[in-house]
Design a protein around this motif. Sequence first.
Motif, mmCIF file in Angstrom:
data_model
loop_
_atom_site.group_PDB
_atom_site.id
_atom_site.type_symbol
_atom_site.label_atom_id
_atom_site.label_comp_id
_atom_site.label_asym_id
_atom_site.label_seq_id
_atom_site.Cartn_x
_atom_site.Cartn_y
_atom_site.Cartn_z
ATOM 1 N N SER A 251 10.511 4.132 -2.156
ATOM 2 C CA SER A 251 10.832 5.159 -3.129
ATOM 3 C C SER A 251 9.558 5.936 -3.421
ATOM 4 O O SER A 251 8.463 5.358 -3.498
ATOM 5 N N SER A 252 9.684 7.239 -3.599
ATOM 6 C CA SER A 252 8.495 8.021 -3.945
ATOM 7 C C SER A 252 7.933 7.613 -5.296
ATOM 8 O O SER A 252 6.772 7.885 -5.594
ATOM 9 N N ALA A 253 8.725 6.919 -6.105
ATOM 10 C CA ALA A 253 8.229 6.411 -7.385
ATOM 11 C C ALA A 253 7.355 5.174 -7.213
ATOM 12 O O ALA A 253 6.642 4.787 -8.142
ATOM 13 N N GLU A 254 7.408 4.545 -6.033
ATOM 14 C CA GLU A 254 6.676 3.298 -5.798
ATOM 15 C C GLU A 254 5.475 3.459 -4.881
ATOM 16 O O GLU A 254 4.555 2.651 -4.902
ATOM 17 N N VAL A 255 5.457 4.505 -4.052
ATOM 18 C CA VAL A 255 4.469 4.563 -2.979
ATOM 19 C C VAL A 255 3.039 4.661 -3.496
ATOM 20 O O VAL A 255 2.099 4.190 -2.838
ATOM 21 N N LEU A 256 2.846 5.244 -4.667
ATOM 22 C CA LEU A 256 1.488 5.350 -5.211
ATOM 23 C C LEU A 256 1.043 4.069 -5.910
ATOM 24 O O LEU A 256 -0.120 3.940 -6.291
ATOM 25 N N HIS A 257 1.966 3.119 -6.083
ATOM 26 C CA HIS A 257 1.647 1.856 -6.737
ATOM 27 C C HIS A 257 1.208 0.821 -5.696
ATOM 28 O O HIS A 257 1.810 -0.251 -5.582
ATOM 29 N N GLY A 258 0.190 1.143 -4.920
ATOM 30 C CA GLY A 258 -0.337 0.189 -3.945
ATOM 31 C C GLY A 258 -0.250 0.639 -2.509
ATOM 32 O O GLY A 258 -1.275 0.697 -1.812
ATOM 33 N N PRO A 259 0.945 0.967 -1.982
ATOM 34 C CA PRO A 259 1.031 1.317 -0.560
ATOM 35 C C PRO A 259 0.132 2.476 -0.149
ATOM 36 O O PRO A 259 -0.371 2.500 0.988
ATOM 37 N N ALA A 260 -0.086 3.436 -1.033
ATOM 38 C CA ALA A 260 -0.888 4.609 -0.677
ATOM 39 C C ALA A 260 -2.324 4.257 -0.326
ATOM 40 O O ALA A 260 -3.035 5.090 0.258
ATOM 41 N N ALA A 261 -2.745 3.040 -0.610
ATOM 42 C CA ALA A 261 -4.120 2.636 -0.291
ATOM 43 C C ALA A 261 -4.394 2.677 1.209
ATOM 44 O O ALA A 261 -5.551 2.781 1.615
ATOM 45 N N ILE A 262 -3.363 2.581 2.039
ATOM 46 C CA ILE A 262 -3.601 2.583 3.489
ATOM 47 C C ILE A 262 -3.509 3.985 4.097
ATOM 48 O O ILE A 262 -3.659 4.140 5.298
ATOM 49 N N VAL A 263 -3.239 4.995 3.268
ATOM 50 C CA VAL A 263 -3.157 6.360 3.781
ATOM 51 C C VAL A 263 -4.550 6.863 4.138
ATOM 52 O O VAL A 263 -5.471 6.824 3.333
ATOM 53 N N THR A 264 -4.707 7.308 5.365
ATOM 54 C CA THR A 264 -5.951 7.896 5.858
ATOM 55 C C THR A 264 -5.624 9.264 6.453
ATOM 56 O O THR A 264 -4.445 9.576 6.689
ATOM 57 N N PRO A 265 -6.621 10.095 6.704
ATOM 58 C CA PRO A 265 -6.337 11.404 7.288
ATOM 59 C C PRO A 265 -5.504 11.287 8.572
ATOM 60 O O PRO A 265 -5.829 10.515 9.475
ATOM 61 N N GLY A 266 -4.413 12.033 8.609
ATOM 62 C CA GLY A 266 -3.526 12.009 9.763
ATOM 63 C C GLY A 266 -2.378 11.034 9.658
ATOM 64 O O GLY A 266 -1.505 11.012 10.530
ATOM 65 N N PHE A 267 -2.350 10.209 8.610
ATOM 66 C CA PHE A 267 -1.261 9.234 8.439
ATOM 67 C C PHE A 267 0.053 9.984 8.212
ATOM 68 O O PHE A 267 0.149 10.888 7.391
ATOM 69 N N LEU A 268 1.096 9.590 8.952
ATOM 70 C CA LEU A 268 2.373 10.296 8.885
ATOM 71 C C LEU A 268 3.188 9.850 7.675
ATOM 72 O O LEU A 268 3.396 8.654 7.458
ATOM 73 N N VAL A 269 3.670 10.814 6.908
ATOM 74 C CA VAL A 269 4.598 10.567 5.806
ATOM 75 C C VAL A 269 5.813 11.463 6.023
ATOM 76 O O VAL A 269 5.690 12.687 6.097
ATOM 77 N N ILE A 270 6.982 10.845 6.139
ATOM 78 C CA ILE A 270 8.242 11.569 6.286
ATOM 79 C C ILE A 270 8.970 11.482 4.950
ATOM 80 O O ILE A 270 9.137 10.382 4.408
ATOM 81 N N ALA A 271 9.393 12.599 4.424
ATOM 82 C CA ALA A 271 9.992 12.626 3.084
ATOM 83 C C ALA A 271 11.364 13.282 3.117
ATOM 84 O O ALA A 271 11.510 14.402 3.622
ATOM 85 N N PHE A 272 12.358 12.586 2.587
ATOM 86 C CA PHE A 272 13.707 13.123 2.436
ATOM 87 C C PHE A 272 13.836 13.656 1.010
ATOM 88 O O PHE A 272 13.945 12.878 0.065
#
Length: 337
Positions: free
Chosen positions: A231-252
């Motif tokens: 859920s976009s409400a959850e992704v910033l609560h921890g998972p976003a720590a692995i986002v680096t430049p070029g990391f793919l995010v697909i959003a509906f």
Amino acid sequence: MAQEIAETGGVLARQLAANAPATKRVVALLLERDPRVVVTIARGSSDHASLYLKYLVEIELGIPCASIGPSIASLYQAPLRLEGALAVTISQSGRSPDIIALQAAARRAGALTLALINDVESPVARGAESLLPLHAGRERSVAATKSMIAALVAGAALVGEWVGDDKLGEAIEKLPALLSAPATRPSRTLIEMVAAARSAFVLGRGATAAIAAEAALKLKETCAIHAEAFSSAEVLHGPAAIVTPGFLVIAFMPQDAAREGMGETLQQLARMGAHLVVVDVAPSPTRSVLVVPAADHPLLTPIVMIHRFYGLVEACAQALGRDPDNPPHLRKVTETT
């Protein structure tokens, strides 16, 4: 897979025509029983259809809806207390032993059992008190597409009739034509961007959260891309720590009250360097977008989104030299105990 995606509109037309009387009978029973809770029984893509049903039931009817892990019955044989509940089983094959066991346990525990099922001769179909066939026909590709969308629509039609939402019902009737219309092939740039990823986040919120879960599964099944749904409400609560430049995010992108907050989350992920692919009803001057036609109801547009996304996934698999119909290590019917 491509052929079955193209068959989906016809499947829905057949289903809606054939199921109209049965849906009314089921709803009459539900209005009589007035269940205070709904539980769902499913695995894989069918469980994503259950998650979509959960959002519709809770948004439209205000009734709590939750998935029960099939192992509760098949492995742990735990006693259930489901007096007055509705238990909805969703399955393509209806033959997985743990799904059969949980449906039987729910019925013994006092729940009214309803199956949304493709194989009407299966043990699940025979064991349910009420039945809404999916009418998807034989599905040859291991990656389920038309049966998944048929399950989404069967659930939406049930909820629309149950709540008496004429607007939702009228919008559902237009889905077969919408999904039968020729789809523009995803751009080569979009295909290459997704196919190049080894890992990805797939985001949704509300009804699109269920679609995100299904999309992530299809990326794993057909393209061997490690995709996780949040859920976009959850992704910033921890998972976003692995986002680096070029990391793919697909959003509906939701078409309802969840849209603004999800847009803000995507802006934060873009600042972290994420490459965004957005599935939406309108193009964007700053983002890569898979544009889909809007349904006549915001809760139904996610169905159109996943239908179009299936086409993107199939194209990505082909670009990677993979057979989307026969992924390694998988088979059509998984008989989990």
